[in-house]
Design a protein around this motif. Structure first.
Motif, PDB file in Angstrom:
ATOM      1  N   ALA A  26      12.971  11.303  -6.889  1.00 55.79           N
ATOM      2  CA  ALA A  26      13.760  12.526  -6.715  1.00 55.79           C
ATOM      3  C   ALA A  26      13.287  13.347  -5.524  1.00 55.79           C
ATOM      4  CB  ALA A  26      13.694  13.364  -7.990  1.00 55.79           C
ATOM      5  N   ALA A  27      11.987  13.254  -5.195  1.00 51.70           N
ATOM      6  CA  ALA A  27      11.458  14.047  -4.084  1.00 51.70           C
ATOM      7  C   ALA A  27      11.989  13.546  -2.742  1.00 51.70           C
ATOM      8  CB  ALA A  27       9.927  14.010  -4.104  1.00 51.70           C
ATOM      9  N   THR A  28      12.008  12.230  -2.552  1.00 48.61           N
ATOM     10  CA  THR A  28      12.468  11.662  -1.275  1.00 48.61           C
ATOM     11  C   THR A  28      13.941  11.277  -1.323  1.00 48.61           C
ATOM     12  OG1 THR A  28      11.843   9.421  -1.960  1.00 48.61           O
ATOM     13  CG2 THR A  28      10.166  10.751  -0.846  1.00 48.61           C
ATOM     14  N   ARG A  29      14.519  11.257  -2.557  1.00 50.70           N
ATOM     15  CA  ARG A  29      15.916  10.853  -2.767  1.00 50.70           C
ATOM     16  C   ARG A  29      16.135   9.418  -2.288  1.00 50.70           C
ATOM     17  NH1 ARG A  29      20.044  14.345  -2.089  1.00 50.70           N
ATOM     18  NH2 ARG A  29      20.281  13.793   0.095  1.00 50.70           N
ATOM     19  N   LEU A  30      15.113   8.580  -2.525  1.00 49.63           N
ATOM     20  CA  LEU A  30      15.168   7.173  -2.142  1.00 49.63           C
ATOM     21  C   LEU A  30      15.014   6.299  -3.376  1.00 49.63           C
ATOM     22  CD1 LEU A  30      12.781   7.252   0.950  1.00 49.63           C
ATOM     23  CD2 LEU A  30      15.271   7.093   1.021  1.00 49.63           C
ATOM     24  N   LEU A  31      15.655   5.159  -3.339  1.00 48.76           N
ATOM     25  CA  LEU A  31      15.398   4.140  -4.328  1.00 48.76           C
ATOM     26  C   LEU A  31      14.182   3.369  -3.831  1.00 48.76           C
ATOM     27  CD1 LEU A  31      18.122   1.960  -6.027  1.00 48.76           C
ATOM     28  CD2 LEU A  31      15.778   1.189  -5.714  1.00 48.76           C
ATOM     29  N   SER A  32      13.089   3.435  -4.573  1.00 50.71           N
ATOM     30  CA  SER A  32      11.811   2.913  -4.110  1.00 50.71           C
ATOM     31  C   SER A  32      11.261   1.877  -5.083  1.00 50.71           C
ATOM     32  CB  SER A  32      10.804   4.060  -3.950  1.00 50.71           C
ATOM     33  OG  SER A  32      11.311   5.066  -3.106  1.00 50.71           O
ATOM     34  N   LEU A  33      10.082   1.320  -4.717  1.00 51.69           N
ATOM     35  CA  LEU A  33       9.397   0.347  -5.565  1.00 51.69           C
ATOM     36  C   LEU A  33       8.013   0.861  -5.915  1.00 51.69           C
ATOM     37  CD1 LEU A  33      10.189  -3.100  -3.875  1.00 51.69           C
ATOM     38  CD2 LEU A  33      11.253  -2.130  -5.904  1.00 51.69           C
ATOM     39  N   LYS A  34       7.555   0.493  -7.097  1.00 52.80           N
ATOM     40  CA  LYS A  34       6.181   0.798  -7.485  1.00 52.80           C
ATOM     41  C   LYS A  34       5.568  -0.447  -8.127  1.00 52.80           C
ATOM     42  CE  LYS A  34       7.562   2.876 -11.918  1.00 52.80           C
ATOM     43  NZ  LYS A  34       7.535   4.115 -12.738  1.00 52.80           N
ATOM     44  N   ASN A  35       4.232  -0.453  -8.148  1.00 51.23           N
ATOM     45  CA  ASN A  35       3.475  -1.565  -8.746  1.00 51.23           C
ATOM     46  C   ASN A  35       3.851  -2.910  -8.124  1.00 51.23           C
ATOM     47  OD1 ASN A  35       2.397   0.371 -10.496  1.00 51.23           O
ATOM     48  ND2 ASN A  35       3.921  -0.040 -12.078  1.00 51.23           N
ATOM     49  N   VAL A  36       4.009  -2.918  -6.785  1.00 50.94           N
ATOM     50  CA  VAL A  36       4.335  -4.169  -6.101  1.00 50.94           C
ATOM     51  C   VAL A  36       3.117  -5.097  -6.132  1.00 50.94           C
ATOM     52  CG1 VAL A  36       4.949  -5.226  -3.896  1.00 50.94           C
ATOM     53  CG2 VAL A  36       6.074  -3.109  -4.630  1.00 50.94           C
ATOM     54  N   ASP A  37       3.336  -6.335  -6.517  1.00 52.49           N
ATOM     55  CA  ASP A  37       2.247  -7.309  -6.573  1.00 52.49           C
ATOM     56  C   ASP A  37       2.841  -8.704  -6.395  1.00 52.49           C
ATOM     57  OD1 ASP A  37      -0.265  -8.354  -6.754  1.00 52.49           O
ATOM     58  OD2 ASP A  37      -0.652  -7.663  -8.802  1.00 52.49           O
ATOM     59  N   TYR A  38       1.973  -9.669  -6.157  1.00 47.89           N
ATOM     60  CA  TYR A  38       2.416 -11.047  -5.981  1.00 47.89           C
ATOM     61  C   TYR A  38       2.835 -11.639  -7.323  1.00 47.89           C
ATOM     62  CZ  TYR A  38       0.124 -10.588  -1.462  1.00 47.89           C
ATOM     63  OH  TYR A  38      -0.252 -10.151  -0.217  1.00 47.89           O
ATOM     64  N   ASP A  39       3.869 -12.454  -7.276  1.00 49.93           N
ATOM     65  CA  ASP A  39       4.225 -13.226  -8.455  1.00 49.93           C
ATOM     66  C   ASP A  39       3.065 -14.139  -8.819  1.00 49.93           C
ATOM     67  OD1 ASP A  39       6.156 -14.461 -10.389  1.00 49.93           O
ATOM     68  OD2 ASP A  39       5.791 -16.204  -9.095  1.00 49.93           O
ATOM     69  N   LEU A  40       2.924 -14.479 -10.091  1.00 47.34           N
ATOM     70  CA  LEU A  40       1.767 -15.247 -10.563  1.00 47.34           C
ATOM     71  C   LEU A  40       1.640 -16.577  -9.838  1.00 47.34           C
ATOM     72  CD1 LEU A  40      -0.594 -15.471 -12.508  1.00 47.34           C
ATOM     73  CD2 LEU A  40       0.986 -16.430 -14.219  1.00 47.34           C
ATOM     74  N   SER A  41       2.739 -17.291  -9.635  1.00 44.67           N
ATOM     75  CA  SER A  41       2.676 -18.585  -8.953  1.00 44.67           C
ATOM     76  C   SER A  41       2.199 -18.404  -7.514  1.00 44.67           C
ATOM     77  CB  SER A  41       4.045 -19.259  -8.968  1.00 44.67           C
ATOM     78  OG  SER A  41       4.011 -20.486  -8.251  1.00 44.67           O
ATOM     79  N   THR A  42       2.714 -17.369  -6.827  1.00 43.25           N
ATOM     80  CA  THR A  42       2.270 -17.089  -5.451  1.00 43.25           C
ATOM     81  C   THR A  42       0.796 -16.725  -5.430  1.00 43.25           C
ATOM     82  OG1 THR A  42       4.457 -16.386  -4.694  1.00 43.25           O
ATOM     83  CG2 THR A  42       2.554 -15.524  -3.501  1.00 43.25           C
TER      84      THR A  42
END
Length: 493
Positions: A386-402
């Motif tokens: 809501a602060a930036t009015r952007l659709l964002s991502l959180k907790n980005v991490d590698y997939d387990l296989s990667t």
């Protein structure tokens, strides 16, 4: 010998060196020597792609309903009630013109309204004063000195009748009043002259009036019941609320309210008005596509009487980012961008970006070249900031296989810097969509007359991020707008 010279000579005699030692030296040792002398070979990654999966469809998100209440304040001016009573109560109010045997009082009477009825509110009750002029005729038989004398005498006098009324409403929408007598005051008292003698008939007249107070009270109640009609206005308000409202022409977004039931508070009498608050309770939805079809109703549910109608109107505002658009924006942001690690020892360049969903997480497929060639897969949880009015991502991490592949081949990429940059820069602007929907709703809620006696108005107070859904086609951000909507009804009489 300097290290640069060693590297040059090693490069020039590489073929001879490998041929000479190939039968004696293991490949891992050669790999170690290559690293020691600056000869780093690129790693190819081929992790298993996360399965594409979705918990929500576009229709399910559109079908998400938010409980809401549309307030319908109903006010009736006491002055208007009094005016209608005066219009309805005209001429002779009551008369009894016979001296028949059933009329044991031998009494005739006619009653007129003397001047306008007056009404005032006290303690949630409506008090009426009904000024009356009364003509009465008394038949008599007397026998002074044994001589029977018969005849009749008439008189006129004035009184003020008093009534008090409590207003209510039945579940079937019928307005009812309970009117009872509050007594009466004499303005002038009646008497007749027989043989030159004044004979007071106050007690007789009082009894006659008292016998008919119930009839007058019933007449008042019948008059209010006949003229104070709410249900047709509520049907209009119900259909008005159900009419789809266009929020965004570009995104073909519609606000749809589905009423379910109706609440109302008991009538109150104060500040010169008889009032109640009706609440039409239901659900709001934000739908995409063509205008939803609605058919007007001719009836509404029975009324639920409650001490208090809850407040709060909620609207789900939708921001949509199709995966194709998200991939295009991400490609513009990342393709061709170079990242270095370990003080420049390792470098990778992003060559391709693709996006899809796996339940509640967004999967990012990134093509790389450089110290790593191939694809890697990352996951993150999308949310609306809501602060930036952007659709964002959180907790980005590698997939387990990667992650398992990188542990064996490129452990340096697991230090978190790459995922943090992805998390910070992987954003999509949807504020303009939310703004447009919010502006459209405010325009729809601006106070305006939508029908005779019906005004629509309201406001939006707050925007609260709700959830970001992943569907087979899009990222869908839902933001709940909270406020108040009123459909004001006036001119019921």
């Amino acid at each position: 010998m300097h290290l640069t010279k060693v590297r040059t000579e090693f490069s020039m005699c590489r073929h001879t060196f490998f041929a000479f030692f190939s039968s004696f030296v293991y490949v891992p040792v050669l790999g170690l020597l290559g690293v020691m002398f600056g000869c780093k070979s690129a790693t190819t990654t081929q992790p298993k792609a996360p399965a594409e999966a979705y918990q929500h469809t576009n229709m399910e998100i559109q079908s998400e309903k938010h409980k809401s209440v549309v307030h319908v304040p109903v006010e009736l001016s006491i002055a208007e009630v009094t005016k209608q009573l005066n219009v309805q109560v005209q001429g002779i109010i009551y008369e009894d013109n016979s001296f028949n045997d059933d009329n044991q009082d031998n009494f005739k009477i006619k009653v007129w309204k003397r001047s306008p009825i007056i009404a005032e509110a006290r303690d949630s009750l409506l008090f009426y004063t009904v000024p009356l002029r009364i003509w009465a005729e008394k038949a008599y038989k007397i026998s002074p000195l044994g001589i029977e004398i018969s005849g009749s005498q008439s008189t006129e006098f004035q009184i003020n009748l008093k009534f008090m009324t409590r207003f209510g409403i039945d579940p079937n929408w019928q307005v009812n009043t309970q009117t009872v007598s509050a007594g009466f005051d004499w303005v002038t008292k009646p008497s007749v002259k027989v043989a030159g003698i004044d004979i007071p008939i106050t007690g007789l007249v009082s009894r006659k009036i008292s016998e008919n107070l119930g009839t007058i009270s019933k007449s008042i109640d019948d008059n209010v019941r006949k003229n104070f009609i709410i249900k047709p206005y509520i049907v209009q308000a119900w259909n008005l609320i159900r009419e789809p409202r266009l929020l965004s022409e570009e995104y073909r977004t519609w606000l749809v309210v589905t009423p379910t039931d109706i609440l109302a508070t008991p009538f109150e009498i104060q500040n010169g008005k008889i009032s109640t608050t009706i609440g039409i309770r239901g659900f709001t939805q934000t739908l995409l596509g063509e205008k939803p079809a609605t058919k007007p109703v001719v009836d509404v549910p029975n009324l639920i009487i409650t001490d208090k109608v809850p407040q709060g109107f909620q609207i789900g505002l939708i921001g949509v980012v199709p995966y194709e658009e998200a991939a295009r924006l991400a490609a513009a942001q990342f393709i061709g961008k170079t990242f270095d690690f370990k003080d420049g020892i390792y470098k990778i360049e992003v060559t391709e970006v693709d996006i899809y969903g796996q339940n509640d997480k967004l999967v990012i497929k990134a093509g790389l070249k450089g110290s790593i060639n191939g694809f890697i897969y990352l996951k993150g949880i999308p949310y609306y900031d809501a602060a930036t009015r952007l659709l964002s991502l959180k907790n980005v991490d590698y997939d387990l296989s990667t992650r398992n592949v990188l542990v064996q081949t490129a452990n340096w990429l697991l230090q978190g810097r790459f995922t943090k940059q992805i998390e910070q820069e992987f954003v999509f602007p949807i504020g303009s969509q939310i703004d447009e929907a919010q502006k459209a709703i405010r325009q729809q809620l601006s106070t305006r007359k939508v029908a005779k006696g019906i005004d629509l108005g309201g406001r939006l107070d707050t925007l609260i991020p709700d959830q970001v859904y992943l569907t087979p086609t899009s990222l869908v951000a839902l933001v709940v707008a909270k406020g108040r909507i009123e459909v004001k009804i006036d001119g019921l009489l």
